[in-house]
Scaffold this active site. Structure first.
Site, PDB file in Angstrom:
ATOM      1  N   ASP A  14       0.811  -1.219   0.000  1.00  0.00           N
ATOM      2  CA  ASP A  14       0.000   0.000   0.000  1.00  0.00           C
ATOM      3  C   ASP A  14       0.843   1.267   0.000  1.00  0.00           C
ATOM      4  O   ASP A  14       0.585   2.202  -0.763  1.00  0.00           O
ATOM      5  CB  ASP A  14      -0.919   0.023   1.222  1.00  0.00           C
ATOM      6  CG  ASP A  14      -2.185  -0.794   1.019  1.00  0.00           C
ATOM      7  OD1 ASP A  14      -2.476  -1.168  -0.136  1.00  0.00           O
ATOM      8  OD2 ASP A  14      -2.890  -1.061   2.003  1.00  0.00           O
ATOM      9  N   PHE A  15       1.832   1.312   0.868  1.00  0.00           N
ATOM     10  CA  PHE A  15       2.530   2.579   1.080  1.00  0.00           C
ATOM     11  C   PHE A  15       3.824   2.727   0.279  1.00  0.00           C
ATOM     12  O   PHE A  15       3.952   3.655  -0.514  1.00  0.00           O
ATOM     13  CB  PHE A  15       2.774   2.776   2.577  1.00  0.00           C
ATOM     14  CG  PHE A  15       1.488   2.931   3.341  1.00  0.00           C
ATOM     15  CD1 PHE A  15       0.737   4.087   3.237  1.00  0.00           C
ATOM     16  CD2 PHE A  15       0.998   1.902   4.121  1.00  0.00           C
ATOM     17  CE1 PHE A  15      -0.474   4.233   3.904  1.00  0.00           C
ATOM     18  CE2 PHE A  15      -0.204   2.026   4.798  1.00  0.00           C
ATOM     19  CZ  PHE A  15      -0.941   3.196   4.684  1.00  0.00           C
TER      20      PHE A  15
END
Length: 394
Positions: A158-159
């Site tokens: 995600d990041f």
């Protein structure tokens, strides 16, 4: 005297989404961009679960109404960046795809944040962080030997592989626009993003002389070596050990040897095992299990605080594993990911992040950032913010 943040002049439209899209928007906002989050018109007037919203503002728009679509198009006319967090085709169905908006504003950077690649058998499938890093090959490399692959939270997909890569793509597109005057579509996906982050590991795995060719958890830098691992202390804390130096590490990785910086390892052994002369030779991999057992037993003899007192200030490459709760209590100051001395980022939102209520700051954003006046060009009603004189703007 410092200058304003480097992205201060940028206008950004961020369609509300989950972790990676908001994180890309957060990075832009932290460095000065004026980020307007587009929320659904029917959300309750309470802060959303998204705490990646410092320095942002929100507007409620009904994307199923002609007036709502007209408003987005009007905002896109002068926006610099748009962040699309949806699955492929969602914004196209709303007549807000890149072909439409880039025709309205050729300078627009249209950033698309996806999980899977837009082609291939997974393209139309639902997924989450762990699915994306699993099909990228990256997840297969993480974990202890003989155990299931272990996902590192949603940090990697995600990041790091998602939102951060999207941010980098936006910056590259902005640099391109400086020379050409033209915007473009930026496509980021978490499969390629996480695979790229694992390049160093993959190269070591694929090359005959590489140092990542063993089973996961049995390599030099994944916990396979007893001198690159964490150890439990008497009180249930943990200490992190890495007695490798970068210059010699490069040689070790290329030649398959677990070489160590002699003075660092010497200091480590002297502090951990004072007076011991029978410590197994670290250069022989056959001794690694014995070394791990010795280190494990020894760290269990003292509390973490005691080990900190022993190793603090010593070049032995041993540090405590601290929690965020501890760091906050100690007064640790969070900083930006990159410090720009002449044009610094905005102040940190602290440990808790910052939530945003749908519609919060929307009026100010429309009037101050976009120069659109309430009652003349838009109104805010039960159906969210709507554009006036819709026909002339579609």
């Amino acid at each position: 005297m410092t200058s304003p943040p480097p992205l201060k002049s940028l206008l950004v439209l961020e369609f509300a989404g989950l972790a990676p899209g908001p994180f890309a928007g957060k990075l832009l906002a932290d460095y000065g961009a004026q980020v307007l989050r587009i929320d659904r018109h029917n959300l309750p007037p309470h802060p959303t679960a998204d705490r990646l919203a410092p320095h942002k503002r929100s507007i409620r728009i009904n994307l199923k109404s002609p007036s709502g679509i007209a408003l987005v198009k009007s905002l896109a006319k002068t926006a610099d960046v748009l962040i699309d967090p949806f699955r492929p085709g969602v914004l196209e169905k709303l007549d807000l795809g890149p072909d439409v908006l880039l025709a309205i504003n050729p300078r627009l950077i249209y950033a698309r944040m996806a999980g899977f690649r837009k082609e291939g058998k997974y393209a139309q499938m639902a997924g989450h962080d762990i699915n994306y890093i699993s099909v990228s090959g990256t997840l297969s490399m993480l974990g202890r030997p003989g155990e299931n692959p272990y996902a590192p939270g949603n940090i990697l997909g995600d990041f790091a592989g998602g939102g951060m890569m999207c941010f980098v793509g936006i910056l590259l597109a902005l640099l391109h626009r400086m020379g050409t005057g033209k915007g473009q579509v930026v496509e980021a996906n978490m499969v390629d993003g996480s695979a790229y982050l694992a390049s160093f590991l993959r190269f070591g795995q694929m090359n005959p002389d590489g140092n990542w060719r063993n089973e996961r958890g049995k390599n030099l830098l994944d916990g396979g070596a007893p001198f690159y691992d964490t150890y439990r202390t008497k009180d249930g804390g943990f200490m992190a050990v890495l007695v490798l130096s970068l210059p010699i590490l490069e040689v070790a990785l290329m030649r398959g040897r677990g070489a160590l910086e002699p003075q660092f390892y010497k200091a480590f052994i002297e502090r951990l095992l004072p007076g011991r002369a029978d410590v197994p030779d670290r250069e022989d991999r056959e001794n690694w299990p014995a070394l791990r057992k010795l280190f494990t037993q020894t760290f269990l003899e003292k509390r973490r605080q005691e080990w900190e007192a022993i190793f603090d200030g010593i070049d032995a490459c041993v540090t405590p594993v601290k929690t965020h709760m501890e760091l906050k209590a100690e007064g640790f100051q969070l900083g930006p990911p990159v410090t720009l001395k002449d044009s610094p980022a905005l102040e940190s939102e602290g440990w808790e992040g910052e939530a945003l209520t749908p519609g919060q700051g929307g009026k100010e954003a429309l009037e101050e950032w976009w120069g659109l006046k309430e009652g003349k060009q838009w109104v805010d009603g039960q159906g969210g913010v709507e554009m006036l004189d819709v026909k002339s703007r579609l």
